[in-house]
Every structure is written in structure tokens, then in C-alpha cells.
Design a protein around this motif. Structure first.
Motif, short mmCIF file in Angstrom:
data_model
loop_
_atom_site.label_atom_id
_atom_site.label_comp_id
_atom_site.label_asym_id
_atom_site.label_seq_id
_atom_site.Cartn_x
_atom_site.Cartn_y
_atom_site.Cartn_z
N GLY A 238 0.78 -1.23 0.00
CA GLY A 238 0.00 0.00 0.00
C GLY A 238 0.81 1.28 0.00
O GLY A 238 0.25 2.37 -0.12
N ARG A 239 2.12 1.18 0.14
CA ARG A 239 2.91 2.40 0.39
C ARG A 239 3.70 2.92 -0.81
O ARG A 239 4.47 3.87 -0.67
CB ARG A 239 3.87 2.19 1.57
CG ARG A 239 3.31 1.41 2.75
CD ARG A 239 2.08 2.01 3.34
NE ARG A 239 1.46 1.07 4.29
CZ ARG A 239 0.20 1.12 4.68
NH1 ARG A 239 -0.60 2.07 4.24
NH2 ARG A 239 -0.29 0.23 5.51
N ALA A 240 3.53 2.29 -1.97
CA ALA A 240 4.30 2.74 -3.13
C ALA A 240 4.07 4.23 -3.39
O ALA A 240 5.00 4.98 -3.67
CB ALA A 240 3.92 1.93 -4.36
N THR A 241 2.83 4.65 -3.26
CA THR A 241 2.47 6.04 -3.50
C THR A 241 3.23 6.98 -2.55
O THR A 241 3.68 8.04 -2.96
CB THR A 241 0.96 6.22 -3.32
OG1 THR A 241 0.51 5.28 -2.33
CG2 THR A 241 0.22 5.96 -4.60
N ALA A 242 3.37 6.55 -1.29
CA ALA A 242 4.07 7.40 -0.32
C ALA A 242 5.58 7.40 -0.57
O ALA A 242 6.23 8.44 -0.48
CB ALA A 242 3.76 6.94 1.10
N VAL A 243 6.13 6.24 -0.90
CA VAL A 243 7.56 6.18 -1.22
C VAL A 243 7.84 7.08 -2.43
O VAL A 243 8.78 7.89 -2.43
CB VAL A 243 8.00 4.72 -1.55
CG1 VAL A 243 9.44 4.69 -2.06
CG2 VAL A 243 7.85 3.82 -0.32
N ALA A 244 6.97 6.98 -3.43
CA ALA A 244 7.15 7.78 -4.64
C ALA A 244 7.04 9.27 -4.35
O ALA A 244 7.78 10.08 -4.92
CB ALA A 244 6.12 7.36 -5.69
N SER A 245 6.14 9.64 -3.42
CA SER A 245 6.00 11.06 -3.08
C SER A 245 7.30 11.62 -2.52
O SER A 245 7.74 12.70 -2.91
CB SER A 245 4.89 11.24 -2.03
OG SER A 245 3.65 10.80 -2.53
N GLY A 246 7.93 10.84 -1.63
CA GLY A 246 9.19 11.29 -1.04
C GLY A 246 10.29 11.38 -2.08
O GLY A 246 11.08 12.34 -2.11
N LEU A 247 10.35 10.38 -2.95
CA LEU A 247 11.39 10.38 -3.98
C LEU A 247 11.21 11.57 -4.92
O LEU A 247 12.17 12.26 -5.26
CB LEU A 247 11.35 9.06 -4.76
CG LEU A 247 12.35 8.96 -5.91
CD1 LEU A 247 13.79 9.06 -5.41
CD2 LEU A 247 12.16 7.65 -6.69
N LYS A 248 9.96 11.80 -5.33
CA LYS A 248 9.71 12.88 -6.29
C LYS A 248 9.97 14.24 -5.65
O LYS A 248 10.48 15.15 -6.30
CB LYS A 248 8.26 12.79 -6.80
CG LYS A 248 7.95 13.71 -7.95
CD LYS A 248 8.65 13.30 -9.25
CE LYS A 248 8.39 14.33 -10.35
NZ LYS A 248 9.11 13.99 -11.60
N ALA A 249 9.63 14.37 -4.36
CA ALA A 249 9.89 15.63 -3.67
C ALA A 249 11.39 15.88 -3.61
O ALA A 249 11.87 17.00 -3.79
CB ALA A 249 9.31 15.60 -2.26
N ALA A 250 12.15 14.79 -3.36
CA ALA A 250 13.60 14.93 -3.23
C ALA A 250 14.27 15.09 -4.59
O ALA A 250 15.26 15.81 -4.71
CB ALA A 250 14.17 13.72 -2.50
N ARG A 251 13.75 14.40 -5.59
CA ARG A 251 14.40 14.39 -6.91
C ARG A 251 13.38 14.66 -8.03
O ARG A 251 13.01 13.76 -8.79
CB ARG A 251 15.05 13.02 -7.13
CG ARG A 251 16.12 12.62 -6.10
CD ARG A 251 17.46 13.29 -6.33
NE ARG A 251 17.94 13.11 -7.70
CZ ARG A 251 18.60 12.04 -8.13
NH1 ARG A 251 18.86 11.05 -7.30
NH2 ARG A 251 19.00 11.95 -9.38
N PRO A 252 12.95 15.92 -8.16
CA PRO A 252 11.88 16.22 -9.13
C PRO A 252 12.23 15.86 -10.57
O PRO A 252 11.34 15.67 -11.38
CB PRO A 252 11.71 17.74 -8.99
CG PRO A 252 12.30 18.09 -7.67
CD PRO A 252 13.39 17.09 -7.41
N GLU A 253 13.52 15.76 -10.89
CA GLU A 253 13.90 15.55 -12.29
C GLU A 253 13.69 14.10 -12.75
O GLU A 253 13.75 13.81 -13.94
CB GLU A 253 15.36 15.99 -12.50
CG GLU A 253 16.43 15.04 -11.94
CD GLU A 253 16.66 15.15 -10.43
OE1 GLU A 253 15.83 15.76 -9.72
OE2 GLU A 253 17.67 14.59 -9.95
#
Ligand code: SF4
Lengths: 347, 614
Positions: free
Chosen positions: A80-95
Motif C-alpha cells: 500500500g505504500r508505493a504512493t508514499a515512497v514515490a511522493s518522497g522520492l519525487k519531492a527529493a528528486r523532481p527531475e
């Protein structure tokens, strides 16, 4: 309309093969996941991205094996947490180009909370929600998208749960891109994947996926030749909503009520609902075309882009806030920060 | 004319300001604290907030307190019980009467002891009028009336005038302790510069409080607490959560890694999130997630992307994060998890302190899931502790738990803060791009057993990681029976090997061998230190050691434990470290526990130690 993008990274253009990994694929033979994997591998080389700039993140479930089979960066996280992991990654590495692979159990049941919050925040990520209306990996319990009365392992007398309508849920969470496709229509699926990628913001793509072991033919009305034309409604921007063997049937709005009319029986094409994916009101109505095929007078199930709008992404606003503060105050000085407001000296 | 007054020199004093939430006691306490710090006292403070945000006025539930311990000698705690208790109403007296020394001074606002206030506090008789306070010196002042009188010609509403009454008390205490008031005058000018009426009112009442002491003949005794001898340097006052936030920014700067915080608001940890959210000019990214699970998993995502990733929480939130802790352990990525402990289980005592999450940090996950643990021992020490947690995490590619607690998170002390240039560099290196044809091995290891940190965007390093059991070196999924056992042991050994990269355990005070070692961890440092020091002065043959590294323990800990006849482990829980120590070192360590949501008093510890050595 699928647009073919050419590699712009100045290197030898990638092919679908470059995105296959050396891992043995563990899905059941005949599973709809194979087709989705293939369509994803087909469109990835068209994006003009470097392999190392792409990340696939999944949760738990059959679909969540996906990253192991795709030669990019990847994480098979927890249920269930892929969305949350992805949010953190995208916030940290927008590119980075971040893709989330989830299912009806992973993304709508145990991870439903994160899904809706990701959508309202509008991170620029692509959510591929494989909906097979069943729990496959745990061997056949009903899921939050299973229809009422579903007889499954945990519901021997039929499910009494009312199912989620994932499209309506995404719209309710203010998603900026909401679409539906299916495993058995490769061209349509590729097109929707490309549209999802091109949308700047959270893209929610529900993909009907056949689980031939525990829920075979759940979507047959929409995927089989004999019924597809009558039961699946393909939405095309700017075009009237038509379906049927010869596109002889159409949808007309009677006030706010959608009704089926027959063009061969006197209805005029000019009276039909023209699909406008930027119209939130219409998107809300068409997302509710969700009645069961057995219901008398039911509406066809829509496929394509329900809604698309643009809103600043979370990661862009986060970066902008930081830049604005730095512009106003300058780069932070650690010594000054640590010293704080009031200091005193002891000799 | 003022009467002749005598001035008593005190080595130390404890003052507690208590009143209704709206009486401004926190501000009064902080002002007196700043004054003492600037004067050169050593000190420790602790605020005592009501559990409810807006409890009914005048009730015991609504009492807010601030305790200050200051001295001309070294101060290690906010003090056991107070010498001076300021109470603004009946409820404040009722909830603090256990907390004052026999013979101590109670300064009471008589306006807070009218029939209405007595009833709100459920007091049947007025303690100021009966003889129930005969063991104390009671100074009765109608603060409300004096405040109003000082402001008769000021154009402010009665409510606004009454809001100045804490300044009267502050002024009076400044007189009582022979203090200049410059810092408060400056503070008021800064705060109310734009509201001249309010500024004037506050200044006037402050001075009225001071002159009340000076001109009223009833007060003949004043006190003086001289400067403390403290190491030379520049100081500031610091609270634990502030220090944690600063330590994270410092670790980010000295490692060159961008800082990412995924957090969900929870008492008493939220202030770390608040502080970091302000530090945008350090490019800190704070993400207030939808829940505790998203808070930690978003941090895992950021860590995968190459950030110094952190999540902050307290006990109940920690419970929600445990599955993700297991993921981070199998992924072998850096992540710092900060648990500002509070009373549990369940919602427990959100505003009270406890050390009862040590077992949770040690064992609280499914499967064999060892995670290194670091603990902070005082408000300012949170800076060093979190810095060390970050260092271990990024250099060993491992999640690290930092334990602090509500007591040190909200407590304050003077801090001789470090310069950026004095902080040790945190060296890290991401995995380098691979040439064509080379195959990247995500679970290859170095001598620390740590694997490469291979971040997206690096050519040739594409790889997949996840929560399924890994094969060593390749990182492929493996269900092989022998591999699982091998990997479980390897992850354990990886944690144990950290002991090669941390300092040896030191003795904080007392002899290297002797009758008794008091072994502590976390926020009990101040109380144990003070107790052992005093007993050493009384001639007792005892020592104090305090653990920073809870897992793995420093390599010499076993040897130290064997140098004493007895080992006593005081904890604010039902005995957790003591069980771990008994299990690991097979020694008959004794437990001493307090589980009241309160820190240890020095006196309690001294009594216990005396009893053991009898
Ligand atoms: S159980 Fe169903 S969804 Fe899972 S792999 Fe097999 S066919 Fe596919």
C-alpha cells in the motif's frame, strides 16, 4: 492519438528490449500483467529518457512484481505504500520520471489513504492501477473493487461490500489526470500510458487486468470481440460519445441525465454529448457510468481520458518556496542558525 | 523608605511559576531564565503544560507551570522540588503543593483564592487563610489589584490590564533575587514596540512589582545566586527539540546531503517539524505526510534518491512505522528515525515523559530486524546525538533510531554551541557510474558490511530493491533456506560491527573501579549525574556511566560493568535496559524504576543508592 516521441538524449535510441531484465517473470501464464508489461516496455523508449532517470515503485501484490522486470531503477516496497515512497522520492528528486505500479488491493484498500493524498498534492508521477477486482497474490479473496455478491474465498455467501468506483474516487480527490484502459487493447493502453506520461501532475490510470486464475473474464464484456463494441465506450476528445457495432449508438445528455439514443432510429449526431476532458462536471457524470452489465438499461463502461487539468505540482511548489526564501534571505549560514537569537559570553 | 534588608547567598535555587494557561507563566519563566543565563548562572528548566489545549479556566486541568533551577554551581536538572513557588490561583497551588520544599516560599496571588477560584479548584477551605501552609513562608499579594492600580490612568480594557499581572510577579522576583531587569525591558520593547499602550502597561507593572518588594516593609530578606564557573565560550539557551532540528541541518551541511523530513504531527515531537519547516534557506525539504506510515515511507523514497532522510515521531507513531522499519532494514538504506518518547502504551500520557520505548526500538518489528540505536541525554545533547545517528546511518547504509524523550525535548539548558568548523565532516560517497558491459552489484559490501548507495540518475546502476529476502552481492530475490539464515546473521553482524566505529564507553563521574556503578541512558543523565556527584562528595565509592550507543553497545562496556561490585540501572520505565544488560552480559544488574510520567528526582536516586550501599 498516440504521438511517437523520438529519443532526444543524443544516444543510440533505446528499444523495448533494453527495458527487459534478466529476472524470470513469475506471473501465471495468461495473466493480464504480461500485456501491460509489454505495452510499458514499448512506450518507454519513446519518452526520450535515459534508463537511469526512470524509477518504478510498487507495493505488494501480483502487479507489484513489475519493477523486477523493468530495467530502470526500481523499488518493490511494502503493501500500500508505493504512493508514499514515490511522493518522497519525487519531492527529493523532481527531475526523475517516477512510475507507481499498484493494484486494487494495494492502491485502494491498504494504501487507499496514500493514493488520495498523492492525487490532491499533484506530484508529477504516473500511477498505473492494475484493477483485477480480486486479491491474486493471497489466492482469491474479494477486493474493494469486487462487485457486490462476489463469491470469493473469504465471501462464500457473496460479498456484502459495496465496491469503489476508482475513477470517481480519483476525481473526488481532485486528480489532475484520470483515465481508464484495459490489458487486452494494446493500442489503447499504449496511448493512455503516453498520455499519462505527458501529463505534468499526478496521472491516475486504471487498467482493467484479467486475473485468469482467480477472477477470469471479470472484464470480458469490455474486452471480448462479441460484446466490446456494445459495452465499451471509447472517449475521444472533441468527438461525440458513440458506441455499438457500427457506432450506431450514442449518449445524449437529458439535463444532467445521460441517456442512450440510437442514431439509426432517428437520433441526430448533433444532439450527442461531445467529450470534453477538461470539463469537470461532465467528467463527474461520465465517471458514474458504472452499472453492472446485467442491469436493465445500463450504460456502457467508458475508456480513455475522463478528465485532465493543469495545476502546479507539489514538487515544483516546494522548490519554488525554497528558492523564494533563499532569494529573500540568502543561503542559510549554519553558524548563525546554531547561535540562534540570544547568546552570552562566559570569559 | 525601604527597610534594611538582609541578603542571603544561595548556591542554587529552584523557582516554579504556576498559574492558569492564560496567566503567561511560560513567558514569565522564560524571562527569568534568560535573565539568569545572561547573568551567568548555570541552569536547567522544564515546562509543565496542561494535557488539554483549552482546559476550563481556574481548574487543576488548566494549570500551566514552568520550573527553573539555577545556581552558582553546575546544574544538571530542572530541580527536584522548589524553593519558591509562585501560584496565580488556587488550582496552581493545589497541583503543586507536593512540589515545594519544607520551609520554602509560596508567593500567592490572593485574587486567585476567592470563593469562585476555590470552588473551581475543588478546595473546601482557603489554604491562605487556614493553617495548612504553616510549614511554608507565604507571601500573599493581591496581584490583580496591584496591577490594576498601577494602570489606573492607562487607556486599556480591564482584560488587557489584567494580562499584565505576570509582569508584576516577575518584577517582584527580580527584586527578591537582586536582579537587573534590562533583558525583560528590551524583550517588551521588541514585542510591543508597535503597541505603545500595551508596552507602557507591561513596563509599568514590571517596575511596580519590583518596587513593591523595595518599598513594602514586610519583606526583609533578599537572595543572591552568584555566577557559576562555567567553561569559557559563547552560550545560548537550547531546548531538546530545537537542538535535534539544528543537529539535522548541521549533519546535512557537513555530509553534503540534502535534508528531507517526512513527518506527521505528534506530541511531543512536532516542534522538530516546525523548526525544520522554517529552515528553507538551508534547502531543507519538510513533508507533512497524511499519516505516520507515509511519513516514514516518503523518507525511504527520499533516501533512495540520495537525501539525508529523516522521520520524527513519538511512541504511537513509532508503532505505525514498524513495517517500514523492516523495509529500510532489508533495503539497507540510510534513514534516521527519531522517537521523542512519551508515556505509553497507546495514547498514554502525551505530555508526560517516559523511557519505555527502548524495547520497541530493540525488538519491535516482525522477523529478525536489528536496528542501531542512539540516545540523547540532555536538551543540548540532542544536537550531538542526532549528528551521530546521521553519521552512522549514512556511513553504514542502515536505518538508525534516535531516542530522546519529552523531558529533554521540552527542557532547556545553556549550551556552549559548536562552530561549523569544529564539527567533524561526515564523509559519504555515492556509487559511481558504470561503464558499458559492467554489471552493478547492489548488495556488494565493504569492510563495514555496508552496500553501495546507488542513486537514480547514475548511469549503469539501474537496479531493483525491495522487501523480499535478498541474495548477498547481487541483491536478487532469494528464497534459499541457507541464504535467509546467512542474510539474517549478516544484517546482525553489520549492526555489531558499528562498535568498531564508535567511541569506547567512558565513566562520567566517580572511580574506574568501585562498589557501585550507576548505568543510565537518555534523559536520566542530569538526575543521575547530580546524585552521584553529591554522593561522591559524601565519600561514597560509586560511579556513573551514561550510554550514548544503545545498540551496539561500546566494545568495552562488559569490562566496565565487571569493574564494580554492583550495577544499578535507573530508568523511567518498568525495567528495559536492565533486562538487555542482564541478557547480554549475564550480570545481576539491579533495576530502579519510576513510571509516573515524571523524571527522577536527585533525592530519590540518592536515597536508593544509600539504601543499596547500606
Ligand atoms: S494470480 Fe491472477 S493476477 Fe496474480 S499473476 Fe496469477 S493471473 Fe496474474
Amino acid at each position: 492519438m498516440a504521438e511517437t516521441l523520438t529519443a532526444t538524449n543524443g544516444e543510440v535510441a533505446l528499444t523495448a528490449k533494453d527495458f527487459a531484465t534478466d529476472q524470470e517473470i513469475r506471473w501465471c501464464p495468461g495473466c493480464g500483467d504480461y500485456s501491460i508489461l509489454k505495452q510499458v516496455h514499448t512506450i518507454l523508449p519513446q519518452l526520450g529518457l535515459k534508463q537511469e532517470d526512470i524509477v518504478f515503485i510498487s507495493g505488494i501484490g501480483c502487479s507489484s512484481r513489475f519493477p523486477y522486470y523493468t530495467e530502470t531503477f526500481g523499488m518493490h516496497s511494502i503493501h500500500g505504500r508505493a504512493t508514499a515512497v514515490a511522493s518522497g522520492l519525487k519531492a527529493a528528486r523532481p527531475e526523475l520520471s517516477v512510475w507507481i505500479v499498484t493494484g486494487d488491493g494495494d492502491g485502494l484498500s491498504i494504501g487507499g489513504n496514500h493514493t488520495i493524498h498523492l492525487l490532491r498534492r499533484n506530484f508529477d508521477v504516473n500511477i498505473l492501477l492494475f484493477n483485477n477486482e480480486i486479491y491474486g497474490l493471497t489466492k482469491g479473496q474479494y477486493s474493494p473493487t469486487s462487485p457486490e455478491n462476489k463469491v470469493a474465498k473469504s465471501t462464500p455467501f457473496g460479498s456484502i461490500d459495496h465496491p469503489f468506483n476508482p475513477i470517481a474516487l480519483a476525481l473526488g480527490a481532485d486528480a489532475t489526470f484520470v483515465a481508464r484502459s484495459m490489458d487486452r487493447d494494446p493500442a489503447h493502453l499504449q496511448n493512455m500510458l503516453l498520455r499519462s506520461y505527458k501529463h505534468a501532475g499526478s496521472s491516475f490510470l486504471e487498467i482493467y487486468q484479467n486475473c485468469n486464475i482467480f477472477n477470469d473474464m471479470a472484464f470480458e464484456s469490455y474486452t471480448e470481440k462479441s460484446t466490446k463494441k456494445d459495452e465499451a465506450l471509447f472517449m475521444v476528445q472533441g468527438q461525440p460519445l458513440v458506441f455499438g457495432a457500427n457506432n450506431e449508438k450514442g449518449i445524449k445528455l437529458d439535463g444532467f441525465k445521460p441517456v442512450i439514443v440510437n442514431l439509426e432510429e432517428g437520433a441526430s449526431k448533433d444532439d450527442l454529448w461531445i467529450h470534453d476532458e477538461h470539463d469537470m462536471v461532465k467528467a463527474n457524470i461520465i465517471s458514474r457510468f458504472f452499472d453492472h452489465v446485467d442491469v436493465e438499461g445500463h450504460l456502457p463502461r467508458p475508456f480513455g481520458v475522463f478528465y485532465q487539468t493543469s495545476r502546479p505540482t507539489y514538487e515544483a511548489m516546494m522548490a519554488e518556496q525554497i528558492n523564494e526564501v533563499i532569494k529573500a534571505k540568502g543561503e542559510g549560514k549554519l553558524d548563525k542558525l546554531i547561535a540562534g537569537g540570544e547568546t552570552w559570553v562566559i570569559e | 523608605m525601604a527597610l534594611e534588608t538582609t541578603t542571603h547567598d544561595l548556591e542554587e535555587a529552584v523557582i516554579k511559576f504556576a498559574g492558569d494557561s492564560g496567566d503567561g507563566m511560560q513567558l514569565t519563566g522564560t524571562q527569568f531564565t534568560t535573565n539568569s543565563a545572561l547573568f551567568g548562572n548555570d541552569l536547567g528548566t522544564f515546562p509543565d503544560f496542561p494535557a488539554e489545549i483549552r482546559a476550563p479556566i481556574g481548574t487543576v486541568a488548566g494549570v500551566s507551570g514552568f520550573q527553573l533551577h539555577f545556581g552558582s554551581k553546575e546544574i544538571f536538572t530542572p530541580g527536584d522540588i522548589c524553593d519558591v513557588l509562585v501560584v496565580m490561583n488556587s488550582a496552581a497551588l493545589k497541583s503543586n503543593i507536593r512540589n515545594i520544599k519544607k520551609g520554602g516560599i509560596i508567593i500567592a496571588n490572593t485574587a486567585g483564592f476567592d470563593a469562585k477560584n476555590l470552588k473551581l479548584a475543588n478546595m473546601t477551605s482557603n489554604a491562605l487563610e487556614d493553617d495548612s501552609l504553616s510549614n511554608y513562608t507565604v507571601i500573599k499579594i493581591d496581584v490583580t489589584r496591584m496591577t490594576r492600580e498601577a494602570l489606573t490612568d492607562i487607556q486599556l480594557g480591564m482584560k488587557e490590564k489584567d494580562r499584565c499581572k505576570n509582569m508584576f510577579v516577575l518584577g517582584f522576583l527580580y527584586w527578591m533575587f537582586n536582579r537587573e531587569m534590562d533583558n525583560t525591558i528590551k524583550f517588551l520593547n521588541d514585542k510591543f514596540g508597535k503597541k505603545p499602550e500595551v508596552l507602557e502597561a507591561n513596563l509599568r507593572v514590571l517596575k511596580a512589582g519590583y518596587s513593591y518588594g523595595d518599598t513594602t516593609e514586610q519583606f526583609t530578606t533578599r537572595y543572591k545566586v552568584e555566577k557559576a564557573v562555567m567553561p569559557a565560550g559563547t552560550y545560548r539557551s537550547i531546548m531538546g527539540n530545537q537542538a535535534t532540528a539544528l543537529g539535522l541541518v548541521a549533519a546535512s551541511k557537513k555530509s553534503g546531503l540534502p535534508l528531507f523530513l517526512g513527518s506527521y504531527p505528534i506530541t511531543p515531537a512536532s516542534d522538530i517539524l516546525h523548526d525544520l519547516a522554517k529552515y528553507k534557506s538551508f534547502r531543507v525539504k519538510t513533508f507533512q505526510a497524511e499519516d505516520e506510515i507515509a511519513a516514514i515511507t516518503s523518507a525511504i523514497g527520499a533516501a533512495f534518491g540520495g537525501s539525508l532522510a529523516v522521520t520524527t515521531t513519538s511512541g504511537p507513531g513509532m508503532a505505525l512505522k514498524t513495517e517500514a522499519l523492516g523495509l529500510a532494514t532489508v533495503l539497507e538504506i540510510p534513514l534516521v528515525i527519531i522517537n521523542v518518547q512519551r508515556g505509553g502504551p497507546s495514547t498514554g500520557l502525551p505530555t508526560k515523559t517516559e523511557q519505555a520505548d527502548l524495547f520497541q526500538a530493540y525488538y519491535g518489528r516482525n522477523g529478525e530486524c536489528p536496528i542501531p540505536i542512539v540516545a540523547a541525554q540532555s536538551p543540548s545533547d540532542c544536537f550531538n546525538a542526532v549528528y551521530e545517528a546521521c553519521r552512522i546511518s549514512v556511513q553504514h547504509m542502515i536505518p538508525v533510531i534516535l531516542l530522546t524523550d519529552g523531558y529533554i525535548a521540552n527542557g532547556a539548558e545553556p549550551w556552549r554551541f559548536p562552530k561549523e568548523s569544529e564539527l567533524e565532516e561526515i564523509k559519504i560517497e555515492f556509487a559511481k557510474p558504470m561503464a558499458e558491459g559492467e554489471k552493478f552489484m547492489p548488495y556488494a559490501r565493504d569492510e563495514k558490511l555496508s552496500r553501495p548507495w546507488a542513486i537514480p540518475g547514475t548511469k549503469g546502476l539501474e537496479h531493483r530493491i525491495g522487501g523480499l529476502e535478498k541474495q548477498n552481492i547481487t541483491g536478487n530475490i532469494s528464497y534459499e533456506p541457507e541464504n535467509h539464515e546467512f542474510m539474517v546473521k549478516l544484517r546482525e553482524e553489520k549492526v555489531e560491527r558499528i562498535a568498531n566505529y564508535i567511541p569506547e564507553q567512558k565513566i562520567d563521574s566517580g572511580p574506574a573501579k568501585g562498589k557501585l556503578l550507576v548505568l543510565g541512558w537518555g534523559g536520566t543523565f542530569g538526575a543521575i549525574k547530580a546524585a552521584v556527584k553529591d554522593l561522591n562528595e559524601e565519600g561514597f565509592d560509586i560511579a556513573h556511566a551514561h550510554l550514548r550507543h544503545m545498540r551496539p553497545f561500546p566494545k568495552n562496556l562488559g569490562e566496565i560493568l565487571n569493574n564494580y561490585d554492583k550495577v544499578l540501572i535507573p530508568e523511567i520505565n518498568n525495567g528495559q535496559l536492565v533486562k538487555i544488560i542482564r541478557d547480554k552480559y549475564f550480570i545481576d544488574a539491579m533495576a530502579y524504576n519510576k513510571i509516573q510520567g515524571l523524571p527522577f528526582f536527585k533525592s530519590e536516586l540518592m536515597d536508593k543508592i544509600r539504601e543499596i550501599l547500606k
